[in-house]
Design an enzyme around this catalytic site. Structure first.
Site, short mmCIF file in Angstrom:
data_model
loop_
_atom_site.label_atom_id
_atom_site.label_comp_id
_atom_site.label_asym_id
_atom_site.label_seq_id
_atom_site.Cartn_x
_atom_site.Cartn_y
_atom_site.Cartn_z
CD GLU A 180 -2.83 -1.34 0.17
OE1 GLU A 180 -2.99 -0.36 -0.57
OE2 GLU A 180 -3.42 -2.42 0.02
CB CYS A 181 0.71 4.29 -1.99
SG CYS A 181 -1.02 4.80 -2.14
N GLY A 182 -0.23 4.02 1.36
CA GLY A 182 -0.63 4.81 2.52
C GLY A 182 -2.04 5.34 2.44
#
Length: 243
Positions: free
Chosen positions: A238-240
């Site tokens: 995930e990128c956040g």
């Protein structure tokens, strides 16, 4: 049924909130993607937004939502490091689907970030997380605030990674309702929808990319690799934005 009220839900205990959402999700699991979208537009707070990374299968959710809500704000967090093909894909879909595109970026440019911090994506998991916070999370939080979002649509799917395999259709994220209309779709359903509506995959799909993000943290799929391993050097998926 009246519109769901977040202000009423937050007055409940954590367990009561979970039970309330569980009951709704049991109903949503039985609906089709388009039925979920229609349900959300009828029952969730009506400051709607849709986020998109304009990745491999992005055209599905963009088409699905804009056919029901043509002017829905589409949020893109632009890091400045997207593939040239991604920017071309954004232009193509914005034109063909007449998207109400809203682009958000970090407060300082990518060049300035490199001058100040170096190449954060090469600084291990902590560097990657800091990079994501600056370039993805903070711009998204600004977008949600400026657009006064109350309901957030996104195109995440359980099949995409282990970190997503238990995602519910409806949840509360960043203080607002979040709905994932195609969360239970598999790759075959994605293909069929794109074909049925004459929609394109991302241009890099044909070159062997399963997932597309920034140029420096995206790898072409090779035999034996999982989809997760094509992003962030396999350190995280995930990128956040969706953690």
């Amino acid at each position: 049924m009246s519109r769901l009220s977040l202000s009423q839900l937050v007055l409940l205990s954590i367990e009561e909130q979970r039970l309330a959402l569980d009951e709704i999700n049991q109903q949503l699991e039985q609906k089709t993607a388009i039925e979920r979208v229609i349900w959300a537009l009828e029952h969730l707070p009506n400051q709607f937004v849709l986020s998109s990374s304009f990745g491999i299968q992005a055209a599905v959710c963009l088409h699905l939502l804009t056919r029901q809500y043509p002017d829905i704000p589409v949020i893109l967090t632009d890091t400045g490091y997207l593939f040239p093909e991604t920017y071309q894909f954004i232009d193509e879909l914005t034109s063909s689907l007449q998207l109400n595109l809203k682009v958000y970026r970090a407060e300082i440019s990518s060049s300035w970030q490199e001058a100040r911090y170096g190449k954060l994506w090469l600084q291990g998991i902590e560097g990657i997380e800091r990079y994501n916070q600056i370039n993805k999370v903070a711009p998204m939080e600004k977008a949600l605030k400026e657009l006064q979002a109350k309901t957030w649509f996104a195109g995440l799917r359980r099949q995409q990674s282990k970190s997503r395999e238990h995602l519910p259709v409806l949840s509360i994220a960043k203080g607002i309702f979040k709905l994932l209309p195609i969360v239970d779709w598999d790759n075959k359903q994605i293909y069929q929808y794109l074909k049925q509506h004459n929609l394109p995959y991302h241009p890099l799909w044909e070159q062997g990319y399963l997932s597309v993000g920034d140029t420096h943290t995206t790898r072409k799929w090779q035999e034996g690799m999982s989809e997760e391993e094509t992003r962030f050097f396999g350190l995280k998926r995930e990128c956040g934005l969706h953690e």
